[in-house]
Design a protein around this motif. Structure first.
Motif, PDB file in Angstrom:
ATOM      1  N   VAL A 331      27.667 -39.546 -93.936  1.00  0.00           N
ATOM      2  CA  VAL A 331      27.023 -40.424 -94.927  1.00  0.00           C
ATOM      3  C   VAL A 331      25.518 -40.524 -94.695  1.00  0.00           C
ATOM      4  N   ILE A 332      24.985 -39.668 -93.859  1.00  0.00           N
ATOM      5  CA  ILE A 332      23.610 -39.842 -93.392  1.00  0.00           C
ATOM      6  C   ILE A 332      22.581 -39.792 -94.516  1.00  0.00           C
ATOM      7  N   TYR A 333      22.833 -38.995 -95.558  1.00  0.00           N
ATOM      8  CA  TYR A 333      21.824 -38.822 -96.600  1.00  0.00           C
ATOM      9  C   TYR A 333      21.627 -40.089 -97.432  1.00  0.00           C
ATOM     10  N   ARG A 334      22.591 -40.972 -97.437  1.00  0.00           N
ATOM     11  CA  ARG A 334      22.443 -42.230 -98.181  1.00  0.00           C
ATOM     12  C   ARG A 334      21.432 -43.167 -97.522  1.00  0.00           C
ATOM     13  N   TYR A 335      21.095 -42.878 -96.253  1.00  0.00           N
ATOM     14  CA  TYR A 335      20.263 -43.804 -95.484  1.00  0.00           C
ATOM     15  C   TYR A 335      18.926 -43.207 -95.041  1.00  0.00           C
ATOM     16  N   GLY A 365      11.471 -28.121 -82.536  1.00  0.00           N
ATOM     17  CA  GLY A 365      11.401 -28.357 -83.968  1.00  0.00           C
ATOM     18  C   GLY A 365      12.264 -29.534 -84.387  1.00  0.00           C
ATOM     19  N   LEU A 366      11.859 -30.207 -85.454  1.00  0.00           N
ATOM     20  CA  LEU A 366      12.631 -31.306 -86.040  1.00  0.00           C
ATOM     21  C   LEU A 366      12.718 -31.114 -87.547  1.00  0.00           C
ATOM     22  N   TRP A 367      13.830 -31.542 -88.113  1.00  0.00           N
ATOM     23  CA  TRP A 367      14.109 -31.460 -89.550  1.00  0.00           C
ATOM     24  C   TRP A 367      13.679 -32.741 -90.238  1.00  0.00           C
ATOM     25  N   ILE A 368      13.299 -32.636 -91.509  1.00  0.00           N
ATOM     26  CA  ILE A 368      13.024 -33.821 -92.330  1.00  0.00           C
ATOM     27  C   ILE A 368      13.193 -33.437 -93.799  1.00  0.00           C
ATOM     28  N   GLU A 369      13.593 -34.411 -94.607  1.00  0.00           N
ATOM     29  CA  GLU A 369      13.649 -34.224 -96.061  1.00  0.00           C
ATOM     30  C   GLU A 369      12.620 -35.179 -96.670  1.00  0.00           C
ATOM     31  N   PRO A 370      11.347 -34.747 -96.726  1.00  0.00           N
ATOM     32  CA  PRO A 370      10.242 -35.686 -96.972  1.00  0.00           C
ATOM     33  C   PRO A 370      10.090 -36.165 -98.404  1.00  0.00           C
ATOM     34  N   GLU A 371      10.836 -35.613 -99.346  1.00  0.00           N
ATOM     35  CA  GLU A 371      10.648 -35.973-100.750  1.00  0.00           C
ATOM     36  C   GLU A 371      11.678 -36.961-101.270  1.00  0.00           C
ATOM     37  N   VAL A 372      12.542 -37.478-100.383  1.00  0.00           N
ATOM     38  CA  VAL A 372      13.603 -38.361-100.859  1.00  0.00           C
ATOM     39  C   VAL A 372      13.748 -39.593 -99.973  1.00  0.00           C
ATOM     40  N   VAL A 373      14.417 -40.600-100.533  1.00  0.00           N
ATOM     41  CA  VAL A 373      14.869 -41.790 -99.807  1.00  0.00           C
ATOM     42  C   VAL A 373      16.310 -42.038-100.227  1.00  0.00           C
ATOM     43  N   GLY A 374      17.189 -42.277 -99.261  1.00  0.00           N
ATOM     44  CA  GLY A 374      18.592 -42.532 -99.571  1.00  0.00           C
ATOM     45  C   GLY A 374      18.773 -43.809-100.373  1.00  0.00           C
ATOM     46  N   ILE A 375      19.794 -43.824-101.228  1.00  0.00           N
ATOM     47  CA  ILE A 375      19.982 -44.969-102.121  1.00  0.00           C
ATOM     48  C   ILE A 375      20.401 -46.231-101.361  1.00  0.00           C
ATOM     49  N   ASP A 376      20.823 -46.105-100.086  1.00  0.00           N
ATOM     50  CA  ASP A 376      21.181 -47.273 -99.279  1.00  0.00           C
ATOM     51  C   ASP A 376      20.159 -47.569 -98.190  1.00  0.00           C
ATOM     52  N   CYS A 377      18.998 -46.934 -98.263  1.00  0.00           N
ATOM     53  CA  CYS A 377      17.929 -47.199 -97.288  1.00  0.00           C
ATOM     54  C   CYS A 377      17.098 -48.379 -97.797  1.00  0.00           C
ATOM     55  N   LYS A 378      17.671 -49.575 -97.672  1.00  0.00           N
ATOM     56  CA  LYS A 378      17.075 -50.769 -98.277  1.00  0.00           C
ATOM     57  C   LYS A 378      15.681 -51.054 -97.755  1.00  0.00           C
ATOM     58  N   GLU A 379      15.481 -50.819 -96.466  1.00  0.00           N
ATOM     59  CA  GLU A 379      14.170 -51.112 -95.865  1.00  0.00           C
ATOM     60  C   GLU A 379      13.052 -50.337 -96.558  1.00  0.00           C
ATOM     61  N   MET A 380      13.271 -49.035 -96.795  1.00  0.00           N
ATOM     62  CA  MET A 380      12.229 -48.218 -97.407  1.00  0.00           C
ATOM     63  C   MET A 380      12.138 -48.440 -98.912  1.00  0.00           C
ATOM     64  N   LEU A 381      13.250 -48.756 -99.566  1.00  0.00           N
ATOM     65  CA  LEU A 381      13.195 -49.058-100.992  1.00  0.00           C
ATOM     66  C   LEU A 381      12.369 -50.308-101.241  1.00  0.00           C
ATOM     67  N   GLU A 382      12.527 -51.296-100.375  1.00  0.00           N
ATOM     68  CA  GLU A 382      11.729 -52.514-100.493  1.00  0.00           C
ATOM     69  C   GLU A 382      10.269 -52.248-100.151  1.00  0.00           C
ATOM     70  N   TYR A 383      10.037 -51.419 -99.139  1.00  0.00           N
ATOM     71  CA  TYR A 383       8.667 -51.110 -98.729  1.00  0.00           C
ATOM     72  C   TYR A 383       7.904 -50.397 -99.843  1.00  0.00           C
ATOM     73  N   TYR A 384       8.538 -49.396-100.437  1.00  0.00           N
ATOM     74  CA  TYR A 384       7.841 -48.593-101.441  1.00  0.00           C
ATOM     75  C   TYR A 384       7.696 -49.308-102.779  1.00  0.00           C
ATOM     76  N   GLY A 385       8.773 -49.850-103.314  1.00  0.00           N
ATOM     77  CA  GLY A 385       8.751 -50.369-104.678  1.00  0.00           C
ATOM     78  C   GLY A 385       9.005 -49.263-105.683  1.00  0.00           C
ATOM     79  N   ASP A 386       9.435 -49.622-106.882  1.00  0.00           N
ATOM     80  CA  ASP A 386       9.856 -48.642-107.883  1.00  0.00           C
ATOM     81  C   ASP A 386       8.753 -47.671-108.275  1.00  0.00           C
ATOM     82  N   ASP A 387       7.480 -48.087-108.233  1.00  0.00           N
ATOM     83  CA  ASP A 387       6.411 -47.210-108.710  1.00  0.00           C
ATOM     84  C   ASP A 387       6.104 -46.068-107.745  1.00  0.00           C
TER      85      ASP A 387
END
Length: 680
Positions: A331-335, A365-387
């Motif tokens: 379920v990691i991608y949701r977060y 080396g480390l992996w990252i998916e820098p263009e997305v935020v998981g739909i259950d990552c509440k902390e970052m959704l609140e930080y960013y805002g819809d815009d």
């Protein structure tokens, strides 16, 4: 007046400028090389949804031109717009790069519905009566089945060599729509006139929506290249007086054979690739994802596997998805979105593990998916805002448990820049894999004229940021990936040092991808998985499997993976031998060109061969995917000598003739790598 530039020749007649020649191709029409349609203006056509015969294309008049070294600029105008088309060339290739800039010179706002990067006519030596001799090769893409060329005659697409059928409604066309630029087709193709023996290859350098069109106008056969448009991709662009818009860049080259085309486009691509100094020696890479950790790497497993990886001579050890977030791998991608280390998987911290890897003589080396935020990552959704996210109709765009970040927003740039700094300086990363595992669809309509325009703007903003990260961290290698090769275009490849070509999990299917992939990506950028322990079962390990996995990667970039700690001595030595030979190939790989003695491969093909050519030597991979033990390969050049160089002492042997090799395999489902000296 004629204008000559490289292998292009333009003519001017009654204020109209046309492209008269491109190599062996001759323009037999009086049509121009630019098309642009403005909303509200008349489209004088009876040819369906073709993008030629646009409102401004027919009205454009020649204004001026200039040549500055390897650059040509041609300016045309109508009463509404000024169109400037830029052409670039390079000394060692016939390829021409082109794009156009449209400027509103009227006193009112205009809306551009479509605009070409370039249009090339004269592609048939006999006009429409030559349809029977015209062929098109498109490059089909799919997840786990990347780069599958299909060659068909124009008549298979419904074209008929009958002047009474004019005007035609038919097109050979494709429109990619969305942010996975290569999910269905690669933005490239080959047009072949079998009557004259002339070939033309094109590519569109776009990481978003794009479009090509091949059809007839009058007695002429033309090629239209461009980005999204109002019909394909929900794109339009509003321009106020004085405002301008630049199209995607495209490239076209010509030749007399498939190998000549691929050689020339390879040389061109090297000029625009995103190659970095940190990657100049083509270091070898181990990635713990495939047939090993999948989405759940751990400190314990890394400490177990890393010593074995180090013994093979590998340069970089990459910890893929799952080093972050305190949730199970399934379920990691949701977060995702915080990009902080997982104490659940790495209790002593990522730096503790990266220091250990460094102590073994490897970089990290480390992996990252820098263009997305998981739909259950509440902390970052609140930080960013819809815009800070892609939006359509006032709602965030969600696909497969992810929202898409809008890199036009400074808050996104700020957080993600700090994320990369933390990964490099705090966690010890020398290599960062940028993945992108979903397609956003038509784009975002937030703060732009149309979703297609929004997608273009956001894609450009993201890659501008990637270039900034490369400048900030010049000693870090940046890899591009999109669920394998779903964004394998030369806009992305001009930003990344190397690119994942597939996530194919079956090594017996990989050769039919590898044999074609150098038509799409230069060898020094084409990352290929090699997983000697292919099924997470010790009992399935064999020397044939190990050797084929290593050979799969020889023509591109080695991404070793799987439980190599399970290998017995014979198989482990084969891996070490393969890493050593890969390093030998690296010395010539940045100058070699593709060599396809059997042409393109097809899925299900039982015998596959592809290689690299450099000076008087051919480096050839040969895969036997059947149970047969003997096959013949025809070589156009005269063979001086040939030897199997990997695996050594494999039991297979060669019978060398002047223009052919007879390969006697010790067994079926095996592969060998051959060095051939030739006398041309």
């Amino acid at each position: 007046m004629d204008i000559k530039f490289k292998n292009l020749k333009f003519g001017i007649n009654n204020s109209k400028i046309i492209l008269e020649e491109f190599g062996n191709f001759r323009n037999i029409s009086e049509k121009g090389f630019s098309e642009i349609h403005i909303s509200g203006e008349n489209k004088p056509t009876h040819e369906g949804i073709k993008l030629v015969n646009s409102s401004e294309g027919r009205k454009l008049s020649y204004v001026s031109h200039y040549i500055d070294g390897e650059k040509l600029c041609i300016i045309q105008e109508s009463d509404l717009i000024r169109l400037t088309t830029f052409f670039s060339s390079y000394d060692d290739t016939k390829a021409i790069r082109a794009y156009s800039k449209v400027e509103n010179i009227s006193n009112d706002k205009i809306t551009v519905e479509d605009v070409s990067s370039i249009v090339v006519g004269g592609l048939s030596s006999g006009g429409i009566s030559n349809f029977n001799n015209m062929f098109f090769t498109k490059f089909i893409q799919s997840h786990h089945a990347e780069c599958q060329p299909e060659r068909h005659p124009f008549t298979d697409y419904g074209f008929v060599s009958d002047p009474d059928q004019r005007p035609s409604q038919k097109r050979i066309a494709f429109a990619n729509i969305g942010s996975w630029s290569t999910k269905e087709e690669l933005p490239q193709g080959i047009i072949e006139d079998a009557k004259s023996g002339s070939f033309l290859m094109f590519q569109i350098e776009s990481s978003s929506s794009w479009y090509y069109e091949i059809s007839d106008r009058g007695n002429d056969i033309y090629l239209y290249l461009g980005g999204a448009n109002s019909t394909h991709g929900n794109w339009h662009k509003e321009l106020l007086p004085g405002q301008s818009y630049c199209t995607h860049k495209v490239a076209i080259t010509v030749g007399d054979s498939l190998n000549e085309l691929l050689s020339d486009i390879t040389k061109y691509r090297r000029h625009i690739s995103g190659f970095s100094q940190a990657d100049k020696n083509l270091p070898t890479i181990f990635n713990d994802y495939m047939h090993l950790s999948w989405d759940s790497p751990t400190e314990e497993n890394t400490f177990l596997c890393a010593p074995f990886v180090a013994k093979t001579g590998i340069d970089y050890y990459v910890i893929d998805c799952g080093w972050h977030d305190e949730v199970p791998g399934n379920v990691i991608y949701r977060y995702v979105g915080k990009w902080k280390e997982s104490k659940m998987r790495f209790p002593k911290g990522i730096r503790y593990t990266s220091d250990y890897i460094h102590s073994l003589g490897m970089k990290v080396g480390l992996w990252i998916e820098p263009e997305v935020v998981g739909i259950d990552c509440k902390e970052m959704l609140e930080y960013y805002g819809d815009d800070c996210f892609y939006q359509r109709y006032g709602k965030k765009v969600a696909v497969h448990d992810r929202y898409f970040l809008d890199y036009r927003h400074p808050k996104v740039i700020s957080y993600m820049t700090e994320t990369i700094r933390r990964m490099v300086e705090d966690y010890g990363a020398d290599y960062i894999k940028f993945d992108y595992n979903q397609d956003c669809g038509i784009g975002t309509d937030y703060k732009c004229s149309s979703p297609g325009e929004g997608l273009e703007e956001c894609t450009k903003a993201f890659f501008d940021w990637v270039e900034k990260m490369k400048t900030c961290f010049p000693n870090v290698i940046f890899e591009g990936c999109a669920s394998g090769g779903m964004r394998m275009d030369y806009n992305a490849l001009s930003n990344y040092s190397l690119m994942s070509t597939s996530d194919q999990t079956n090594y017996l299917k990989y050769p039919c991808i590898v044999a074609n992939i150098l038509s799409a990506v230069i060898p020094e950028q084409a990352a290929v998985w090699s997983y000697p322990v292919a099924w997470l079962k010790k009992e399935n390990i064999s020397t044939n499997c190990t050797a084929m996995n290593m050979i799969n990667s020889f023509l591109g970039r080695l991404h070793l993976a799987s439980h190599i700690d399970w290998l017995d001595a014979d198989n482990f030595n084969l891996v070490c031998e393969g890493v050593g030979y890969f390093n030998k190939l690296s010395l010539i790989k940045t100058k070699a060109v593709p060599y396809l003695p059997m042409g393109f491969a097809k899925f299900g093909q039982q015998f596959v061969s592809a290689g690299l050519k450099y000076n008087s030597k051919i480096y050839l991979a040969v895969w036997n995917l059947s149970d047969k033990t003997i096959e013949e390969i025809n070589i156009k050049e005269n063979i001086v000598q040939a030897n199997i160089v990997y695996p050594k002492n494999c039991g297979s042997n060669l019978i060398v003739n002047k223009n052919s090799l007879l390969v006697n395999f010790q067994s079926g489902k095996s592969a060998v790598f051959i060095e051939i000296e030739i006398d041309e």
